[in-house]
Scaffold this active site. Structure first.
Site, short mmCIF file in Angstrom:
data_model
loop_
_atom_site.label_atom_id
_atom_site.label_comp_id
_atom_site.label_asym_id
_atom_site.label_seq_id
_atom_site.Cartn_x
_atom_site.Cartn_y
_atom_site.Cartn_z
N HIS A 250 15.28 27.48 18.92
CA HIS A 250 14.69 26.41 18.13
C HIS A 250 14.92 25.08 18.86
O HIS A 250 16.04 24.72 19.18
CB HIS A 250 15.29 26.37 16.73
CG HIS A 250 14.87 27.52 15.87
ND1 HIS A 250 15.71 28.15 14.99
CD2 HIS A 250 13.68 28.16 15.77
CE1 HIS A 250 15.06 29.12 14.37
NE2 HIS A 250 13.82 29.15 14.83
N ALA A 251 13.84 24.38 19.08
CA ALA A 251 13.84 23.25 20.01
C ALA A 251 14.80 22.14 19.63
O ALA A 251 15.47 21.56 20.48
CB ALA A 251 12.42 22.68 20.12
N ARG A 252 14.91 21.85 18.35
CA ARG A 252 15.67 20.67 17.92
C ARG A 252 17.17 20.89 17.93
O ARG A 252 17.94 19.96 17.71
CB ARG A 252 15.26 20.28 16.51
CG ARG A 252 16.00 21.12 15.44
CD ARG A 252 15.11 21.77 14.49
NE ARG A 252 15.79 22.48 13.43
CZ ARG A 252 15.65 23.77 13.24
NH1 ARG A 252 14.93 24.49 14.08
NH2 ARG A 252 16.23 24.37 12.23
N GLU A 253 17.65 22.11 18.17
CA GLU A 253 19.07 22.44 18.04
C GLU A 253 19.79 22.19 19.37
O GLU A 253 20.23 23.11 20.05
CB GLU A 253 19.20 23.88 17.55
CG GLU A 253 18.59 24.04 16.16
CD GLU A 253 18.42 25.50 15.72
OE1 GLU A 253 18.90 26.39 16.45
OE2 GLU A 253 17.81 25.73 14.66
N ARG A 305 10.50 22.12 16.09
CA ARG A 305 11.23 23.38 15.95
C ARG A 305 10.65 24.51 16.81
O ARG A 305 11.38 25.28 17.42
CB ARG A 305 11.20 23.80 14.48
CG ARG A 305 11.67 25.21 14.18
CD ARG A 305 11.42 25.52 12.70
NE ARG A 305 11.72 26.90 12.35
CZ ARG A 305 12.92 27.36 12.01
NH1 ARG A 305 13.95 26.53 11.99
NH2 ARG A 305 13.11 28.62 11.69
N ARG A 325 11.00 34.20 14.57
CA ARG A 325 10.25 35.05 13.64
C ARG A 325 9.29 35.96 14.40
O ARG A 325 8.50 36.67 13.79
CB ARG A 325 9.44 34.19 12.65
CG ARG A 325 10.26 33.24 11.81
CD ARG A 325 11.20 33.97 10.86
NE ARG A 325 11.84 33.05 9.93
CZ ARG A 325 12.94 32.38 10.19
NH1 ARG A 325 13.55 32.52 11.37
NH2 ARG A 325 13.48 31.57 9.29
N HIS A 377 22.57 28.98 17.52
CA HIS A 377 21.67 28.08 16.80
C HIS A 377 22.51 26.97 16.18
O HIS A 377 23.72 26.89 16.38
CB HIS A 377 20.94 28.85 15.69
CG HIS A 377 19.94 29.85 16.19
ND1 HIS A 377 18.57 29.67 16.05
CD2 HIS A 377 20.09 31.04 16.82
CE1 HIS A 377 17.94 30.71 16.57
NE2 HIS A 377 18.84 31.56 17.04
N GLU A 451 25.50 30.03 13.97
CA GLU A 451 25.02 28.70 13.61
C GLU A 451 26.17 27.72 13.83
O GLU A 451 27.18 27.76 13.12
CB GLU A 451 24.55 28.67 12.15
CG GLU A 451 23.41 29.60 11.83
CD GLU A 451 22.06 29.05 12.25
OE1 GLU A 451 22.01 27.87 12.70
OE2 GLU A 451 21.05 29.76 12.11
#
Length: 488
Positions: A250-253, A305, A325, A377, A451
């Protein structure tokens, strides 16, 4: 065990004295070609059909859209400006937008949040069974406040001005750090969030500096043509187990690639003095699974994202698929969307995206003895094992739970951070098509989604001062997993 090509070794031009304990890697076959392996799709008929979201309100809208951050694009109120910019030259401005933590104990909260999302007034960031973090758009703060007061839903304002927090997140390095970069030979510092170019340059640097243990290869290309670079650290013993670690799905993480590159640096620079648990594993690292999206968060939209591959609806083109997903184990089920404009869009079919397909192709065709798969993540501080596709667990869930709790204990003993351990669907919410479910489905014994920090004070906008502490405690958790793998 997979071996490495003499061709790769001959291309390395820097010779460095290594410990006598490190053997020369024998010649062998090349890494598998990208897209060389056919993927097993689930037999469910949904895998061949794009399912468009119904207008009917879902039974659990918070769970269905929990990971969505940034502006929701499914339904747009024409009277409201949309935050996301379509111009590559401009940046999305989140001035005045706020982050709230909302308790989900009120029976009305799910319906209220769902309706506000449909009107494009809020979007969801993260949460769990008891609370949810939402982004309230700047021009909607007053209206949304009135709605929550009317419904008697308590809120906590966590971030008062999101853009200010973004501006402060990743300050430039001071002159001393820049000078140190020049002397070191690469630009990685773990005092800053770095671009893809810096990350890949650092990986190449290590391969040239430690050619007896470090190798780098591209296992494919992203939609926009960026390399998907995997780095391997191995002493070449044929008895080694293998562990695959990735970040940046996920790009924003941003804390995810920073943590994975920290692991790489620790193992490569200190391999001679590492424990046998570390040395007896072939380590494979893919720090940035989604380089296109990651670059987009640095250049245009900090909260992007998905990846960057366009998809058409009947009326317009929407950008991006949620790569977490898009994997082919129980693809297309709960917690994913068939709407290309959704932030949890699953793609047109399992492995429809070049990034997820390259990762799966490599793992399936590799001769490495993969015993563990970990994907990093953020945020929330959870250590999750399968299954994510539904509220179920694999037969060996007790072993996963026991190992997960020992990893969480090692993390907590480092600096006090508390990580909750459990199945993805049970502890959080169902989310089908995840990479951890797919890895477990391939027979990889230990499969976890971690996470990282924090629990919501900063969320995705974690200041750079957290990089080294988070990475260091995560490394201690990883050492526990390595010790477990070594016992097998």
């Amino acid at each position: 065990m997979e071996t490495w090509s003499r061709t790769v070794v001959l291309l390395l031009v820097i010779t460095v004295t290594c410990s006598a304990l490190i053997n020369e890697l024998p010649p062998g076959k090349e890494w598998p070609a990208n897209n060389s392996v056919k993927q097993p799709f689930d037999d469910d008929p949904e895998t061949t059909t794009i399912l468009i979201l119904s207008e009917k309100e879902p039974s659990n809208p918070i769970a269905e859209h929990l990971e969505v951050e940034g502006p929701e694009e499914t339904i747009i109120d024409a009277s409201l400006p949309v935050l996301r910019s379509t111009s590559p030259e401009s940046r999305v401005d989140y001035t005045g937008a706020q982050i709230w933590k909302v308790s989900t104990q009120n029976t009305n909260v799910r319906g209220v949040i769902y309706r506000l999302r449909r009107r494009n007034l809020i979007s969801t960031w993260g949460g769990n069974q008891s609370s949810i973090d939402i982004l309230v758009k700047s021009n909607a703060v007053n209206n949304v406040t009135r709605v929550f007061k009317r419904e008697r839903i308590p809120i906590e304002v966590v971030i008062e001005d999101l853009q200010q927090r973004i501006n402060e997140e990743n300050p430039p390095l001071d002159p001393n750090e820049v000078e140190l970069q020049n002397r070191r030979g690469h630009r990685m510092t773990w005092k800053q969030y770095h671009r893809v170019e810096d990350i890949h340059g650092f990986m190449d640097y290590l391969a040239k500096t430690y050619p007896k243990i470090v190798s780098v290869n591209s296992i494919g290309k992203s939609y926009e043509g960026r390399d998907l670079k995997v780095l391997r650290i191995s002493d070449g013993k044929p008895t080694n187990k293998a562990v695959f670690i990735d970040g940046g799905i996920h790009a924003r993480e941003w804390i995810s690639p920073a943590t994975v590159t920290y692991f790489i640096n620790q193992f490569a620079e200190n391999f001679d003095v590492e424990t046998d648990d570390i040395k007896n594993i072939d380590w494979y690292f893919l720090p940035v699974v989604n380089p296109d999206g990651y670059e987009h968060t640095h250049q245009s939209d900090r909260l992007w994202r998905k990846n960057k591959k366009p998809s058409r609806t009947t009326s317009r083109t929407c950008i991006g698929t949620d790569l977490n997903r898009n994997f082919g184990y129980r693809w297309g089920g709960k917690g994913s969307s068939g709407n290309p404009c959704s932030e949890i869009y699953r793609g047109s079919s399992a492995f429809s995206e070049p990034e997820s397909k390259a990762l799966s192709d490599f793992i399936k065709s590799s001769s490495a003895n993969f015993t563990a798969y970990i994907t990093y993540h953020s945020y929330g501080q959870y250590l999750l094992y399968p299954w994510g596709y539904d509220n179920a667990v694999p037969p060996d869930y007790k072993d996963l739970d026991e190992l997960g709790n020992r990893m969480a204990s090692a993390i907590r003993q480092t600096r006090g951070s508390s990580y909750q351990v459990g199945s993805s669907s049970g502890l959080l919410y169902p989310a089908s098509g995840g990479s951890d479910d797919w890895a477990k489905g391939q027979g990889i014994r230990y499969s976890f989604t971690i996470e990282l920090s924090d629990t919501g004070r900063y969320g995705f906008i974690l200041p750079t001062s957290f990089i080294e502490p988070v990475a260091r405690e995560s490394l201690n958790g990883l050492r526990v997993l390595a010790a477990q793998v070594a016992k097998l």
